[in-house]
Design an enzyme around this catalytic site. Structure first.
Site, PDB file in Angstrom:
ATOM      1  NE  ARG A   1      -4.669   4.287   2.844  1.00 15.49           N
ATOM      2  CZ  ARG A   1      -3.101   4.415   2.249  1.00 15.49           C
ATOM      3  NH1 ARG A   1      -3.726   3.549   1.562  1.00 15.49           N
ATOM      4  NH2 ARG A   1      -1.546   4.183   2.642  1.00 15.49           N
ATOM      5  N   GLY A   2      -3.390   7.674   2.808  1.00  8.22           N
ATOM      6  CA  GLY A   2      -1.954   8.168   2.080  1.00  8.22           C
ATOM      7  C   GLY A   2      -2.062   9.821   1.598  1.00  8.22           C
ATOM      8  CB  ALA A   3       0.699  11.733   2.393  1.00  7.94           C
TER       9      ALA A   3
ATOM     10  NE  ARG B   1      -6.619  10.710   7.517  1.00  9.51           N
ATOM     11  CZ  ARG B   1      -5.818  10.146   7.577  1.00  9.51           C
ATOM     12  NH1 ARG B   1      -5.226   9.675   6.085  1.00  9.51           N
ATOM     13  NH2 ARG B   1      -4.458   8.927   8.606  1.00  9.51           N
TER      14      ARG B   1
ATOM     15  CD  GLN C   1      -3.078   1.998   7.407  1.00 10.35           C
ATOM     16  OE1 GLN C   1      -2.867   1.147   7.781  1.00 10.35           O
ATOM     17  NE2 GLN C   1      -3.949   3.173   7.127  1.00 10.35           N
TER      18      GLN C   1
ATOM     19  CG  ASP D   1       1.147  11.096   6.238  1.00  6.36           C
ATOM     20  OD1 ASP D   1       1.741   9.456   6.537  1.00  6.36           O
ATOM     21  OD2 ASP D   1       0.466  10.632   5.210  1.00  6.36           O
TER      22      ASP D   1
ATOM     23  CG  ASN E   1       5.076   6.979   7.212  1.00  7.06           C
ATOM     24  OD1 ASN E   1       4.670   7.246   6.445  1.00  7.06           O
ATOM     25  ND2 ASN E   1       5.389   5.786   7.459  1.00  7.06           N
ATOM     26  CE  LYS E   2      -1.190   4.999   9.232  1.00  9.80           C
ATOM     27  NZ  LYS E   2      -2.025   6.604   9.342  1.00  9.80           N
TER      28      LYS E   2
HETATM   29  O1  MRU Z   1      -3.322   6.841   7.431  1.00  9.34           O
HETATM   30  P1  MRU Z   1      -2.572   6.446   6.357  1.00  9.34           P
HETATM   31  O2  MRU Z   1      -3.124   5.712   5.580  1.00  9.34           O
HETATM   32  O3  MRU Z   1      -3.378   8.028   5.492  1.00  9.34           O
HETATM   33  O4  MRU Z   1      -1.945   6.638   6.499  1.00  9.34           O
HETATM   34  C1  MRU Z   1      -0.257   6.958   4.980  1.00  9.34           C
HETATM   35  C2  MRU Z   1       1.068   7.002   5.424  1.00  9.34           C
HETATM   36  O5  MRU Z   1       1.552   6.997   6.946  1.00  9.34           O
HETATM   37  C3  MRU Z   1       1.768   6.887   4.378  1.00  9.34           C
HETATM   38  O6  MRU Z   1       3.342   5.498   5.177  1.00  9.34           O
HETATM   39  C4  MRU Z   1       2.282   8.353   3.929  1.00  9.34           C
HETATM   40  O7  MRU Z   1       0.950   8.350   3.965  1.00  9.34           O
HETATM   41  C5  MRU Z   1       3.093   8.095   2.731  1.00  9.34           C
HETATM   42  S1  MRU Z   1       2.039   7.719   0.886  1.00  9.34           S
HETATM   43  C6  MRU Z   1       2.861   8.214  -0.163  1.00  9.34           C
END
Ligand code: MRU
Length: 370
Positions: A54-56, A94, A207, A248, A258-259
């Site tokens: 996960r993570g963009a 996603r 996370q 994201d 973002n999250k």
């Molecule tokens: O749902 P996730 O764990 O994929 O969400 C991740 C985030 O929100 C991060 O902050 C974002 O992707 C930036 S990662 C460098």
């Protein structure tokens, strides 16, 4: 970055068989370090959707390798429709992280230029490798640019501890290496700055508690895990010097998805006069949209992620337990949008930019496709 005494990244091609992509299956962290083999595009889709990765930025790199695996699976006669279908399915795994669409579209574009299947496979492999390497280099640059902010605060505080608050995991586990929000922190730590990180636990997937805390701890960076609602209190008491988060999807005028919960941190930061920065590679910009609130598709995930929580028992078993009344409905929005007016700056591989359209037009001009 350093973990378990060695240098680790999140994704790579297996050394002995370049038709297998290996990733850290993040569902098992922080308790177990599990490596997963992905040998089909369908396995990549599952890994993204079910958040093994996960993570963009990492989702983008994984999708690029997914398209390479799709090319390996495609029929020799008319592989195009197989590839187009795999691309559409990958993109749907996603919806919020723009890096996913960006990487898939780049792969489709290079493969369309090749007439033979062998040519498509080679082009997709080479480009996936390039996207991976570029992500590492971009995150490193984000650290080199962003560290100036932490150095300035450290100077103002005459070397006293610099407290950074971060939300979710925008660390190396969300990218290939270094991370986005964490990269300036790792750089500062390497330079000997006295840094400490407040890590939001980041319900419901935790996370922060499971991933950010693990990676900071593995690298030796001082940190403290806090409940998601503690940030405002810490800010009111002068215990936060700066907030740095990832993104994201960021729009052409600097609205940041973002999250979930990021917006509340930005509001609290503004109320307390604390700078709020977003660190992101340019692959996380969506230049086609301006109004993040109206135009960003916010992922909604299963209610079970809110209703159940997983962890390690005292007997060292991983267990999942119900924390709500069984029949209570739960909603699970994955992301929120922080309007540009609450963002003090965007830390990118090209430098730090103001979160408004004119400044970001200048950034866009620096990109290869300009
Ligand atoms: O749902 P996730 O764990 O994929 O969400 C991740 C985030 O929100 C991060 O902050 C974002 O992707 C930036 S990662 C460098």
């Amino acid at each position: 970055m350093q973990a378990q005494g060695k240098h680790l990244t999140t994704i790579w091609v297996k050394e002995v068989n370049n038709e297998i992509v290996q990733v850290i299956d993040q569902r098992h962290l922080p308790h177990h370090l599990v490596i997963e083999d992905l040998s089909t595009v369908q396995e990549v889709m599952t890994a993204i959707k079910e958040m093994h990765i996960r993570g963009a930025p990492l989702i983008g790199v994984a999708a690029a390798y997914g398209m390479y695996l799709a090319a390996l699976q495609a029929p020799a006669h008319h592989p195009e429709s197989y590839l187009e279908q795999a691309a559409a399915q990958l993109k749907a795994t996603r919806p919020t992280a723009v890096n996913l669409q960006w990487a898939v579209d780049q792969q489709l574009a290079v493969m369309r230029q090749e007439t033979s299947l062998a040519g498509k496979i080679k082009a997709a492999y080479q480009q996936a490798h390039r996207i991976r390497e570029e992500d590492i280099a971009n995150c490193r640059q984000i650290g080199l640019h962003g560290v100036s902010l932490l150095e300035k605060i450290s100077l103002q505080k005459k070397g006293e501890r610099v407290n950074i608050l971060t939300h979710c995991n925008a660390g190396w586990l969300a990218c290939v290496d270094f991370g986005t929000a964490t990269s300036p922190i790792y750089t500062a730590f390497e330079k000997g700055l006295n840094v400490h990180v407040w890590v939001d636990e980041t319900r419901p997937r935790n996370q922060g508690a499971s991933l950010t805390a693990w990676e900071l701890g593995q690298h030796g960076v001082p940190h403290t895990v806090i409940v998601d609602n503690a940030g405002g209190h810490l800010m009111q008491h002068g215990l936060v010097d700066v907030v740095i988060v990832g993104s994201d999807r960021t729009t052409a005028r600097g609205d940041v998805a973002n999250k979930i919960g990021t917006y509340l941190k930005a509001l609290a930061a503004r109320d307390n006069g604390i700078p709020f920065y977003v660190a992101l590679p340019c692959s996380s910009f969506d230049w086609t949209i301006k109004d993040g609130l109206k135009e960003i598709n916010i992922e909604e995930r299963e209610a079970s992620e809110v209703k159940y929580i997983s962890g390690l028992t005292d007997e060292h078993d991983c267990k999942r337990v119900l924390i709500t009344p069984p029949d209570s409905p739960a909603s699970n929005y994955g992301f929120d949008v922080t309007p540009a007016r609450l963002v003090n700056g965007l830390i990118t591989e090209y430098g730090i930019y103001e979160a408004h359209e004119t400044s970001l037009q200048g950034l866009k001009k620096k990109l290869p496709a300009g």
